[in-house]
Design a protein around this motif. Sequence first.
Motif, PDB file in Angstrom:
ATOM      1  N   GLU A  72       0.823  -1.216   0.000  1.00 32.07           N
ATOM      2  CA  GLU A  72       0.000   0.000   0.000  1.00 32.07           C
ATOM      3  C   GLU A  72       0.859   1.270   0.000  1.00 32.07           C
ATOM      4  O   GLU A  72       0.865   2.033   0.968  1.00 32.07           O
ATOM      5  CB  GLU A  72      -0.920   0.002   1.224  1.00 32.07           C
ATOM      6  CG  GLU A  72      -1.921  -1.132   1.231  1.00 32.07           C
ATOM      7  CD  GLU A  72      -2.698  -1.232   2.541  1.00 32.07           C
ATOM      8  OE1 GLU A  72      -3.780  -1.842   2.525  1.00 32.07           O
ATOM      9  OE2 GLU A  72      -2.221  -0.711   3.564  1.00 32.07           O
ATOM     10  N   PRO A  73       1.582   1.540  -1.074  1.00 37.60           N
ATOM     11  CA  PRO A  73       2.365   2.779  -1.133  1.00 37.60           C
ATOM     12  C   PRO A  73       1.468   3.991  -1.345  1.00 37.60           C
ATOM     13  O   PRO A  73       0.491   3.930  -2.087  1.00 37.60           O
ATOM     14  CB  PRO A  73       3.285   2.553  -2.343  1.00 37.60           C
ATOM     15  CG  PRO A  73       2.506   1.628  -3.226  1.00 37.60           C
ATOM     16  CD  PRO A  73       1.714   0.740  -2.304  1.00 37.60           C
ATOM     17  N   GLY A  74       1.789   5.063  -0.684  1.00 41.22           N
ATOM     18  CA  GLY A  74       1.063   6.321  -0.878  1.00 41.22           C
ATOM     19  C   GLY A  74       2.052   7.442  -1.082  1.00 41.22           C
ATOM     20  O   GLY A  74       2.210   7.990  -2.164  1.00 41.22           O
ATOM     21  N   ARG A  75       2.780   7.761   0.003  1.00 39.22           N
ATOM     22  CA  ARG A  75       3.795   8.812  -0.033  1.00 39.22           C
ATOM     23  C   ARG A  75       4.814   8.577  -1.159  1.00 39.22           C
ATOM     24  O   ARG A  75       5.196   9.503  -1.877  1.00 39.22           O
ATOM     25  CB  ARG A  75       4.523   8.850   1.311  1.00 39.22           C
ATOM     26  CG  ARG A  75       5.578   9.946   1.438  1.00 39.22           C
ATOM     27  CD  ARG A  75       6.541   9.671   2.593  1.00 39.22           C
ATOM     28  NE  ARG A  75       5.851   9.249   3.802  1.00 39.22           N
ATOM     29  CZ  ARG A  75       5.471  10.075   4.765  1.00 39.22           C
ATOM     30  NH1 ARG A  75       5.711  11.361   4.664  1.00 39.22           N
ATOM     31  NH2 ARG A  75       4.855   9.605   5.842  1.00 39.22           N
ATOM     32  N   SER A  76       5.253   7.324  -1.310  1.00 34.53           N
ATOM     33  CA  SER A  76       6.304   7.040  -2.279  1.00 34.53           C
ATOM     34  C   SER A  76       5.830   7.181  -3.718  1.00 34.53           C
ATOM     35  O   SER A  76       6.642   7.281  -4.638  1.00 34.53           O
ATOM     36  CB  SER A  76       6.867   5.635  -2.057  1.00 34.53           C
ATOM     37  OG  SER A  76       5.838   4.669  -2.070  1.00 34.53           O
ATOM     38  N   ILE A  77       4.511   7.207  -3.942  1.00 31.05           N
ATOM     39  CA  ILE A  77       3.981   7.411  -5.287  1.00 31.05           C
ATOM     40  C   ILE A  77       3.776   8.886  -5.598  1.00 31.05           C
ATOM     41  O   ILE A  77       4.149   9.368  -6.670  1.00 31.05           O
ATOM     42  CB  ILE A  77       2.669   6.624  -5.476  1.00 31.05           C
ATOM     43  CG1 ILE A  77       2.989   5.129  -5.589  1.00 31.05           C
ATOM     44  CG2 ILE A  77       1.903   7.095  -6.713  1.00 31.05           C
ATOM     45  CD1 ILE A  77       1.781   4.236  -5.739  1.00 31.05           C
ATOM     46  N   VAL A  78       3.202   9.635  -4.654  1.00 23.73           N
ATOM     47  CA  VAL A  78       2.869  11.034  -4.955  1.00 23.73           C
ATOM     48  C   VAL A  78       3.799  12.062  -4.326  1.00 23.73           C
ATOM     49  O   VAL A  78       3.861  13.208  -4.783  1.00 23.73           O
ATOM     50  CB  VAL A  78       1.418  11.367  -4.545  1.00 23.73           C
ATOM     51  CG1 VAL A  78       0.426  10.624  -5.397  1.00 23.73           C
ATOM     52  CG2 VAL A  78       1.187  11.096  -3.062  1.00 23.73           C
ATOM     53  N   GLY A  79       4.533  11.683  -3.269  1.00 25.89           N
ATOM     54  CA  GLY A  79       5.366  12.664  -2.564  1.00 25.89           C
ATOM     55  C   GLY A  79       6.338  13.408  -3.451  1.00 25.89           C
ATOM     56  O   GLY A  79       6.320  14.649  -3.516  1.00 25.89           O
ATOM     57  N   PRO A  80       7.214  12.702  -4.182  1.00 24.32           N
ATOM     58  CA  PRO A  80       8.213  13.392  -5.006  1.00 24.32           C
ATOM     59  C   PRO A  80       7.623  14.155  -6.179  1.00 24.32           C
ATOM     60  O   PRO A  80       8.310  14.985  -6.790  1.00 24.32           O
ATOM     61  CB  PRO A  80       9.096  12.235  -5.507  1.00 24.32           C
ATOM     62  CG  PRO A  80       8.871  11.125  -4.538  1.00 24.32           C
ATOM     63  CD  PRO A  80       7.440  11.258  -4.128  1.00 24.32           C
ATOM     64  N   ALA A  81       6.362  13.891  -6.510  1.00 23.04           N
ATOM     65  CA  ALA A  81       5.734  14.538  -7.667  1.00 23.04           C
ATOM     66  C   ALA A  81       5.110  15.887  -7.325  1.00 23.04           C
ATOM     67  O   ALA A  81       4.680  16.624  -8.224  1.00 23.04           O
ATOM     68  CB  ALA A  81       4.665  13.620  -8.253  1.00 23.04           C
ATOM     69  N   GLY A  82       5.048  16.236  -6.031  1.00 25.78           N
ATOM     70  CA  GLY A  82       4.344  17.439  -5.618  1.00 25.78           C
ATOM     71  C   GLY A  82       5.250  18.631  -5.345  1.00 25.78           C
ATOM     72  O   GLY A  82       6.366  18.483  -4.840  1.00 25.78           O
ATOM     73  N   PHE A  83       4.757  19.818  -5.680  1.00 26.23           N
ATOM     74  CA  PHE A  83       5.449  21.089  -5.447  1.00 26.23           C
ATOM     75  C   PHE A  83       4.438  22.076  -4.871  1.00 26.23           C
ATOM     76  O   PHE A  83       3.339  22.210  -5.405  1.00 26.23           O
ATOM     77  CB  PHE A  83       6.004  21.674  -6.746  1.00 26.23           C
ATOM     78  CG  PHE A  83       6.983  20.797  -7.470  1.00 26.23           C
ATOM     79  CD1 PHE A  83       8.342  21.053  -7.424  1.00 26.23           C
ATOM     80  CD2 PHE A  83       6.539  19.702  -8.218  1.00 26.23           C
ATOM     81  CE1 PHE A  83       9.250  20.252  -8.100  1.00 26.23           C
ATOM     82  CE2 PHE A  83       7.439  18.883  -8.893  1.00 26.23           C
ATOM     83  CZ  PHE A  83       8.790  19.160  -8.840  1.00 26.23           C
ATOM     84  N   ASN A  84       4.806  22.769  -3.797  1.00 26.60           N
ATOM     85  CA  ASN A  84       3.978  23.846  -3.275  1.00 26.60           C
ATOM     86  C   ASN A  84       4.616  25.177  -3.648  1.00 26.60           C
ATOM     87  O   ASN A  84       5.747  25.469  -3.250  1.00 26.60           O
ATOM     88  CB  ASN A  84       3.850  23.754  -1.755  1.00 26.60           C
ATOM     89  CG  ASN A  84       2.779  22.774  -1.323  1.00 26.60           C
ATOM     90  OD1 ASN A  84       2.501  21.809  -2.026  1.00 26.60           O
ATOM     91  ND2 ASN A  84       2.174  23.012  -0.164  1.00 26.60           N
TER      92      ASN A  84
END
Length: 433
Positions: free
Chosen positions: A289-301
């Motif tokens: 159940e990956p979550g952070r590892s899928i979307v974390g690096p793709a996000g920018f604030n």
Amino acid sequence: MISSELKTNDQNHLIIGGVDSVKLAHKYGTPLVVYDVEKIRQQIKRFKSSFDESGLKYEISYASKAFAAIGMYQVLKQEGLHTDVVSGGELYTALKAGFPADKISFHGNNKSYQELEMAVDNHIGVVILDNFLEIELLKKVLQEKHTSINVMLRLTPGISAHTHKYDQTGQVDSKFGFDVESGQDKKALKQVLAIPEMKLIGIHAHIGSQIFGVQGFEMLAQKMVDISAEWKKEFEYKPEILNLGGGFGISYTDEDEPIGPDIFINKIITTLKEATQKADLVLPEVWIEPGRSIVGPAGFNLYTVGSRKDIPGMTSYINVDGGMGDNIRPALYQAKYEAVVTNKMKAELTEVDHLAGKYCESGDILIDKQKFPALVPGDIVAMLDTGAYGYSMASNYNLNPRPAVVFAENGQDKLVIERESFADLIKLDKSYL
């Protein structure tokens, strides 16, 4: 710095998904959350390829709590993923996105009767049972509706991951799951096996989040096989599925040393093969159940610099137009991030500053200290790797609207969540007079 991996254009502006981030900030306003969708797809492919090479039957179930939105579920559907939800709201959003209900699992330590009813009515793939009350509630729903559903048991295996104490979920002293050490797991197993409306397809455990070492997962895999062998001997029950949860760490700063999905998965598979062979068990289907590892690096604030406070002999404060309302993790977990100035990507780093939010809290510091080029009002700052637990934990503290969310891919940008307006903030308010 992590920023050395970023792409720029001939204007020395940060590029996200092939789109100029400065143009995105001007087009949609700030604070703004931007996802590089291709990065999401690439990470999903890494997880898949690691399993494909093993020949095992598997399921990659995206942990919705990291970031849930209609657009996100649509990308997951395109990539053929499973997903897990932890609330009626996440389930509702996934269904509205057209995500296939039979590829949804439902987590949570205190699911309501209404949420379980919603799951049953929509024929979701599996309910992951977390406690004894939930067994009784789901039994009542199923019997009233004269139907059945697949379930798993979430176990607390007594394995602690090396992470922040709030991110640890596998140890004995946890609010989640049926405790193995005290025998709650066996009591739950006997109850569920006695309910004809429930088909027990497997067992689940999750040992924590932002994990950098493989040892915890190896221990968990061995423990789950040991439990399976014991249940086979005592109850003649063999789980079809072993769900080992998620928690794979990512790099937020140079201090972090994450391990690639292939290493995690290979270690898990090797352990499972050896353990099942030794226990004379058939190798089960494996879920993660990956979550952070899928979307974390793709996000920018993205933020716009406003005022600054310079104190002789002390570190200056650079104030931006967002903060703990759109990224609570620095204040809540003391999480560390890096940032870049998107309109000055090649500029010399000449000062060390605190990057401070606009919220009325002294603890609203997004980055404690970092080197920056000379910052002036109007500069655009991008915090990196904010794709997980940023927007999903956002709030309206100080009655600030939550930011817009944009997906960028192949040089195109698409608004997927509108910015809240001031009117949105009070749309549920009622007059007292």
